[in-house]
Write a protein that holds these residues in place. Structure first.
Motif, PDB file in Angstrom:
ATOM      1  N   GLN A   1      -5.645   2.772   7.352  1.00 38.91           N
ATOM      2  CA  GLN A   1      -6.078   1.790   6.349  1.00 38.91           C
ATOM      3  C   GLN A   1      -5.355   0.454   6.510  1.00 38.91           C
ATOM      4  O   GLN A   1      -5.849  -0.593   6.077  1.00 38.91           O
ATOM      5  CB  GLN A   1      -5.864   2.332   4.933  1.00 38.91           C
ATOM      6  CG  GLN A   1      -6.546   3.654   4.648  1.00 38.91           C
ATOM      7  CD  GLN A   1      -7.972   3.706   5.149  1.00 38.91           C
ATOM      8  OE1 GLN A   1      -8.839   2.956   4.695  1.00 38.91           O
ATOM      9  NE2 GLN A   1      -8.231   4.593   6.097  1.00 38.91           N
ATOM     10  N   VAL A   2      -4.211   0.494   7.151  1.00 43.30           N
ATOM     11  CA  VAL A   2      -3.443  -0.728   7.383  1.00 43.30           C
ATOM     12  C   VAL A   2      -4.253  -1.724   8.212  1.00 43.30           C
ATOM     13  O   VAL A   2      -4.137  -2.941   8.035  1.00 43.30           O
ATOM     14  CB  VAL A   2      -2.103  -0.387   8.074  1.00 43.30           C
ATOM     15  CG1 VAL A   2      -1.367  -1.648   8.521  1.00 43.30           C
ATOM     16  CG2 VAL A   2      -1.224   0.437   7.123  1.00 43.30           C
TER      17      VAL A   2
ATOM     18  N   TYR B   1       3.012  -4.030  13.063  1.00 42.56           N
ATOM     19  CA  TYR B   1       4.012  -3.652  12.064  1.00 42.56           C
ATOM     20  C   TYR B   1       5.219  -2.983  12.705  1.00 42.56           C
ATOM     21  O   TYR B   1       5.090  -2.241  13.690  1.00 42.56           O
ATOM     22  CB  TYR B   1       3.405  -2.691  11.038  1.00 42.56           C
ATOM     23  CG  TYR B   1       2.431  -3.356  10.087  1.00 42.56           C
ATOM     24  CD1 TYR B   1       2.794  -3.673   8.785  1.00 42.56           C
ATOM     25  CD2 TYR B   1       1.134  -3.667  10.503  1.00 42.56           C
ATOM     26  CE1 TYR B   1       1.900  -4.289   7.920  1.00 42.56           C
ATOM     27  CE2 TYR B   1       0.229  -4.278   9.648  1.00 42.56           C
ATOM     28  CZ  TYR B   1       0.619  -4.591   8.357  1.00 42.56           C
ATOM     29  OH  TYR B   1      -0.265  -5.199   7.512  1.00 42.56           O
TER      30      TYR B   1
ATOM     31  N   LEU C   1       1.141   1.851  14.300  1.00 43.31           N
ATOM     32  CA  LEU C   1       1.551   0.730  13.447  1.00 43.31           C
ATOM     33  C   LEU C   1       2.028  -0.455  14.290  1.00 43.31           C
ATOM     34  O   LEU C   1       1.773  -1.613  13.950  1.00 43.31           O
ATOM     35  CB  LEU C   1       2.639   1.180  12.465  1.00 43.31           C
ATOM     36  CG  LEU C   1       2.136   2.043  11.304  1.00 43.31           C
ATOM     37  CD1 LEU C   1       3.298   2.674  10.560  1.00 43.31           C
ATOM     38  CD2 LEU C   1       1.279   1.222  10.350  1.00 43.31           C
TER      39      LEU C   1
ATOM     40  N   LEU D   1       4.790   5.430   2.510  1.00 40.65           N
ATOM     41  CA  LEU D   1       4.208   6.765   2.430  1.00 40.65           C
ATOM     42  C   LEU D   1       5.336   7.780   2.391  1.00 40.65           C
ATOM     43  O   LEU D   1       6.307   7.662   3.155  1.00 40.65           O
ATOM     44  CB  LEU D   1       3.300   7.049   3.628  1.00 40.65           C
ATOM     45  CG  LEU D   1       2.061   6.166   3.787  1.00 40.65           C
ATOM     46  CD1 LEU D   1       1.351   6.482   5.098  1.00 40.65           C
ATOM     47  CD2 LEU D   1       1.100   6.342   2.613  1.00 40.65           C
TER      48      LEU D   1
ATOM     49  N   LEU E   1       3.947  -1.050   3.741  1.00 36.86           N
ATOM     50  CA  LEU E   1       3.373   0.287   3.609  1.00 36.86           C
ATOM     51  C   LEU E   1       4.486   1.247   3.234  1.00 36.86           C
ATOM     52  O   LEU E   1       5.565   1.222   3.830  1.00 36.86           O
ATOM     53  CB  LEU E   1       2.734   0.724   4.930  1.00 36.86           C
ATOM     54  CG  LEU E   1       2.222   2.176   5.007  1.00 36.86           C
ATOM     55  CD1 LEU E   1       0.976   2.356   4.139  1.00 36.86           C
ATOM     56  CD2 LEU E   1       1.923   2.570   6.463  1.00 36.86           C
TER      57      LEU E   1
ATOM     58  N   ALA F   1      -4.266   7.405   6.157  1.00 37.22           N
ATOM     59  CA  ALA F   1      -3.604   6.355   5.380  1.00 37.22           C
ATOM     60  C   ALA F   1      -3.064   5.259   6.288  1.00 37.22           C
ATOM     61  O   ALA F   1      -3.150   4.063   5.970  1.00 37.22           O
ATOM     62  CB  ALA F   1      -2.488   6.959   4.536  1.00 37.22           C
ATOM     63  N   VAL F   2      -2.501   5.650   7.415  1.00 42.74           N
ATOM     64  CA  VAL F   2      -1.983   4.662   8.371  1.00 42.74           C
ATOM     65  C   VAL F   2      -3.117   3.782   8.888  1.00 42.74           C
ATOM     66  O   VAL F   2      -2.960   2.561   9.048  1.00 42.74           O
ATOM     67  CB  VAL F   2      -1.250   5.370   9.530  1.00 42.74           C
ATOM     68  CG1 VAL F   2      -0.936   4.402  10.664  1.00 42.74           C
ATOM     69  CG2 VAL F   2       0.034   6.024   9.022  1.00 42.74           C
TER      70      VAL F   2
ATOM     71  N   LEU G   1       0.879  -1.164   0.000  1.00 41.57           N
ATOM     72  CA  LEU G   1       0.000   0.000   0.000  1.00 41.57           C
ATOM     73  C   LEU G   1       0.917   1.215   0.000  1.00 41.57           C
ATOM     74  O   LEU G   1       1.735   1.381   0.913  1.00 41.57           O
ATOM     75  CB  LEU G   1      -0.910   0.009   1.226  1.00 41.57           C
ATOM     76  CG  LEU G   1      -1.827   1.230   1.396  1.00 41.57           C
ATOM     77  CD1 LEU G   1      -2.792   1.358   0.234  1.00 41.57           C
ATOM     78  CD2 LEU G   1      -2.576   1.171   2.728  1.00 41.57           C
ATOM     79  N   ALA G   2       0.814   2.053  -1.030  1.00 39.22           N
ATOM     80  CA  ALA G   2       1.763   3.156  -1.183  1.00 39.22           C
ATOM     81  C   ALA G   2       1.022   4.447  -1.494  1.00 39.22           C
ATOM     82  O   ALA G   2      -0.120   4.431  -1.961  1.00 39.22           O
ATOM     83  CB  ALA G   2       2.759   2.847  -2.301  1.00 39.22           C
TER      84      ALA G   2
ATOM     85  N   PRO H   1      -1.640  -4.804   4.472  1.00 37.10           N
ATOM     86  CA  PRO H   1      -0.665  -5.021   3.404  1.00 37.10           C
ATOM     87  C   PRO H   1       0.606  -5.643   3.956  1.00 37.10           C
ATOM     88  O   PRO H   1       0.910  -5.503   5.145  1.00 37.10           O
ATOM     89  CB  PRO H   1      -0.398  -3.610   2.892  1.00 37.10           C
ATOM     90  CG  PRO H   1      -0.579  -2.748   4.114  1.00 37.10           C
ATOM     91  CD  PRO H   1      -1.728  -3.379   4.859  1.00 37.10           C
TER      92      PRO H   1
END
Length: 433
Positions: A116-117, A154, A149, A127, A125, A113-114, A85-86, A122
């Motif tokens: 969404q993990v 993560y 995260l 970003l 990641l 965006a974080v 995911l980028a 994914p």
């Protein structure tokens, strides 16, 4: 088997191209700007970007135009387990030249965006953003991202990468976040680039400046003997296409470039638009060359009017840097190379962590004891003031007369249905860049 990527806030494709060159195929790309969407679709048609579902290239289905934070646009659970995911989420909330509103800027999508993990899960990641996010102002923001995260399972690290180390003829630092599951992240090595000086602006652009037979090109190349300052795509809120604020314009003038606009052609010019005392203006093609689009390997097509093309190019992630990161991420996901010992705790803001861990009111003395740091009371209070720009901080006076502080909540948009960002995007989509 090729690795797959979903890209958010894809822009004109600087990151998409770099990831393509690193061996990734795009499952989907999201972008708000219609001209940038057209650029992505056109370059996929020309096979400059490889798409997982080739049948989606001709009809453009692999690019989704709209606000990626709109639940009707983005359904993250459809992409669970994607390799990468980028994205390059909006920079204005963090840029040094701006107000640095961070979490309270309606354009901020980094924290979202974080989040969404949690759904996409994914394998990796990626970003990227401006250097401003690396400054002390955003210590707490960065710590929140790392801690969140970690809660999701993560391992993550931040790194400031300089485009010039990857052959880009430009002073362009980018602040990058990479995260993976620990068993994959143990194989991740940040790309270091090269210490060799990249070509100068003159060396990089000589052929483009000379294409109309300009007799002064050799003298100009001698003057343009350094790399470019950071190319600024600019905000949609202000002005047209020029090469940045006053300081940047002075740097361009020292290189013999007129930074007060972008020209349609290389010199010599007509009497209607003569060359100024500063020198020639750049064309969009020249700006793209300085941004790292290597004309020798591929031809990239930018769509839309000139100002839009310039902004697409100026706001892009340099493809060579994206390629280097894509190769490093791909190698880690394949467990290539030497396994490293991971650092289990990355501390960017010990004051934030002390307040977050306590979950209750703490005095300055208690914060220092919890964080195991020795700072003056004014310094602790200054850091709390910075934190309060991105987090709700409650404050009470105790019976002793000491002030006590409590971390309440993160102000950032992370998907709340009632967040003011929704109204901002609905009424002012043209100002988001």
């Amino acid at each position: 088997m090729a690795l797959e990527v979903v890209e958010i806030c894809a822009g004109a494709g600087g990151q998409a191209l770099g990831l393509h060159l690193a061996g990734f195929k795009h499952r989907l790309a999201f972008e708000l700007d219609s001209n940038a969407c057209s650029t992505l679709r056109e370059n996929a048609r020309l096979r400059n970007i490889e798409v997982s579902n080739p049948e989606h290239v001709e009809d453009g289905q692999w690019v989704v135009q709209g606000d990626v934070a709109d639940p009707q646009i983005w359904t993250p659970d459809k992409f669970t387990g994607i390799d990468l995911l980028a994205g390059g989420v909006p920079c204005p909330p963090f840029t040094i030249a701006g107000k640095q509103l961070g979490a309270t800027d309606e354009r901020d999508l980094f924290a979202w965006a974080v989040e969404q993990v949690a759904v996409v899960k994914p394998r990796a990641l990626l970003l990227e953003n401006v250097r401003g996010l690396s400054m002390p102002r955003f210590r707490g923001y960065r710590q929140h991202v790392l801690d969140r995260l970690q809660e999701l399972g993560y391992q993550a690290e931040w790194r400031l990468l300089h485009a010039a180390k990857f052959g880009v003829s430009q002073l362009r630092p980018r602040f990058v976040l990479v995260a993976m599951r620990p068993d994959d992240f143990a194989y991740f090595q940040w790309p270091e680039g090269s210490e060799e000086r990249p070509p100068s602006v003159g060396e990089t652009l000589r052929d483009l400046m000379a294409e109309n037979g300009w007799e002064g090109v050799d003298d100009w190349v001698k003057k343009a003997n350094d790399i470019a300052p950071t190319i600024v795509g600019g905000s949609k809120k202000h002005g047209g296409a020029d090469l940045g604020p006053t300081r940047a314009k002075r740097a361009w003038a020292a290189l013999g470039v007129d930074a007060y606009g972008v020209h349609d052609t290389a010199p010599p010019y007509s009497d209607k638009r003569p060359m100024t005392e500063y020198g020639p203006k750049l064309t969009c093609e020249m700006v793209a060359r300085l941004q790292g689009w290597d004309h020798k390997e591929y031809k990239w097509t930018f769509t839309g009017p000139k100002t839009s093309r310039y902004r697409q190019i100026g706001n892009a992630f340099p493809p060579p840097v994206a390629k280097a990161l894509g190769l490093a991420i791909g190698a880690a996901l394949r467990h290539e190379g030497e396994k490293r010992q991971l650092e289990t705790d990355r501390a960017h803001d010990l004051v934030y962590r002390a307040l977050r861990a306590a979950g209750d009111f703490m005095t300055v003395e208690q914060i220092m004891a919890k964080a195991d740091i020795q700072l003056t009371d004014p310094e602790i209070e200054r850091r709390i003031t910075l934190l309060s720009r991105d987090f709700e901080i409650a404050k009470v006076e105790q019976s002793t007369g000491d002030l006590a502080y409590k971390l309440v909540e993160f102000k950032a948009f992370v998907g709340q249905n009632d967040h003011l960002r929704h109204e901002y995007v609905r009424t002012k989509p043209q100002t988001i860049s």
